[in-house]
Motif scaffolding. Structure first.
Motif, short mmCIF file in Angstrom:
data_model
loop_
_atom_site.label_atom_id
_atom_site.label_comp_id
_atom_site.label_asym_id
_atom_site.label_seq_id
_atom_site.Cartn_x
_atom_site.Cartn_y
_atom_site.Cartn_z
N VAL A 2 0.84 -1.19 0.00
CA VAL A 2 0.00 0.00 0.00
C VAL A 2 0.88 1.24 0.00
N LEU A 3 0.49 2.19 -0.82
CA LEU A 3 1.18 3.48 -0.83
C LEU A 3 0.84 4.23 0.45
N GLU A 4 1.86 4.74 1.12
CA GLU A 4 1.66 5.58 2.29
C GLU A 4 2.23 6.96 1.99
N VAL A 5 1.51 7.98 2.43
CA VAL A 5 1.97 9.36 2.22
C VAL A 5 2.07 10.07 3.56
N ARG A 14 -5.05 16.47 -1.03
CA ARG A 14 -6.36 16.98 -0.61
C ARG A 14 -6.68 18.29 -1.33
N GLU A 15 -5.69 19.17 -1.41
CA GLU A 15 -5.90 20.44 -2.11
C GLU A 15 -6.17 20.24 -3.60
N ARG A 16 -5.61 19.17 -4.17
CA ARG A 16 -5.84 18.86 -5.59
C ARG A 16 -7.16 18.14 -5.81
N GLY A 17 -7.91 17.88 -4.75
CA GLY A 17 -9.24 17.28 -4.91
C GLY A 17 -9.38 15.82 -4.54
N LEU A 49 -18.15 0.41 -1.25
CA LEU A 49 -17.33 0.62 -2.45
C LEU A 49 -18.11 1.29 -3.58
N ALA A 50 -19.36 0.90 -3.75
CA ALA A 50 -20.17 1.46 -4.84
C ALA A 50 -20.44 2.95 -4.65
N ASP A 51 -20.31 3.44 -3.42
CA ASP A 51 -20.57 4.84 -3.13
C ASP A 51 -19.35 5.73 -3.33
N LEU A 52 -18.21 5.13 -3.63
CA LEU A 52 -16.97 5.90 -3.81
C LEU A 52 -16.72 6.18 -5.28
N PRO A 53 -16.26 7.38 -5.59
CA PRO A 53 -16.02 7.74 -6.99
C PRO A 53 -14.79 7.03 -7.57
N ARG A 54 -14.94 6.54 -8.75
CA ARG A 54 -13.80 5.95 -9.48
C ARG A 54 -13.08 7.08 -10.21
N GLY A 55 -11.81 6.93 -10.46
CA GLY A 55 -11.07 7.93 -11.21
C GLY A 55 -10.68 9.15 -10.40
N ARG A 56 -10.81 9.06 -9.10
CA ARG A 56 -10.42 10.16 -8.21
C ARG A 56 -9.52 9.57 -7.12
N ALA A 57 -8.44 10.24 -6.81
CA ALA A 57 -7.55 9.75 -5.76
C ALA A 57 -8.30 9.70 -4.43
N VAL A 58 -8.02 8.66 -3.65
CA VAL A 58 -8.63 8.48 -2.34
C VAL A 58 -7.52 8.42 -1.30
N LEU A 74 -7.83 -2.72 1.11
CA LEU A 74 -9.14 -3.10 0.58
C LEU A 74 -9.45 -2.30 -0.68
N LEU A 75 -9.24 -1.00 -0.63
CA LEU A 75 -9.55 -0.15 -1.79
C LEU A 75 -8.60 -0.41 -2.96
N THR A 76 -7.34 -0.69 -2.67
CA THR A 76 -6.39 -1.02 -3.73
C THR A 76 -6.83 -2.28 -4.47
N ARG A 77 -7.23 -3.27 -3.71
CA ARG A 77 -7.70 -4.53 -4.32
C ARG A 77 -8.96 -4.34 -5.14
N ALA A 78 -9.74 -3.31 -4.79
CA ALA A 78 -10.97 -3.01 -5.54
C ALA A 78 -10.71 -2.09 -6.72
#
Length: 104
Positions: A2-5, A14-17, A49-58, A74-78
């Motif tokens: 998993v990527l950690e920041v 966050r500022e980039r959306g 998962l279905a409530d989260l936008p695809r194509g946007r960084a989370v 979990l989200l990476t696997r999805a």
């Protein structure tokens, strides 16, 4: 893996959306969270998962970084573009940034 920041990279994303998902329990979220964060407890993330936008960084955040790693896996696997925030809300607050407190 998993990527950690760190907090600075998180703040920039966050500022980039990027969508901020807080996976702590309700009482933790109510006590103080990153402004604009979306609350989805870790135990409910898989069914949301279905409530989260695809194509946007989370960016997944918790109190200190442990639960957010599990949520990010979990989200990476999805198939989401996701990172876990090192140090969590504690690091955000310690960096001098504001928290939103839910009053109702």
């Amino acid at each position: 893996m998993v990527l950690e920041v760190d907090i600075e990279a998180f703040a920039a994303a966050r500022e980039r959306g990027a969508l901020v998902v807080d996976v702590r329990e309700g009482f933790e979220f109510a006590a103080g969270h990153v402004p604009g964060a979306r609350w989805i407890p870790l135990g409910m993330l898989a069914e949301s998962l279905a409530d989260l936008p695809r194509g946007r960084a989370v960016m997944v955040i918790c109190a200190s970084g442990n639960r957010s790693k599990a949520g990010a896996v979990l989200l990476t696997r999805a198939g989401f573009d996701v990172a876990s925030v090192q140090g969590g809300v504690a690091a955000w607050s310690l960096s001098g940034r504001d928290l939103t407190v839910r009053t109702s």
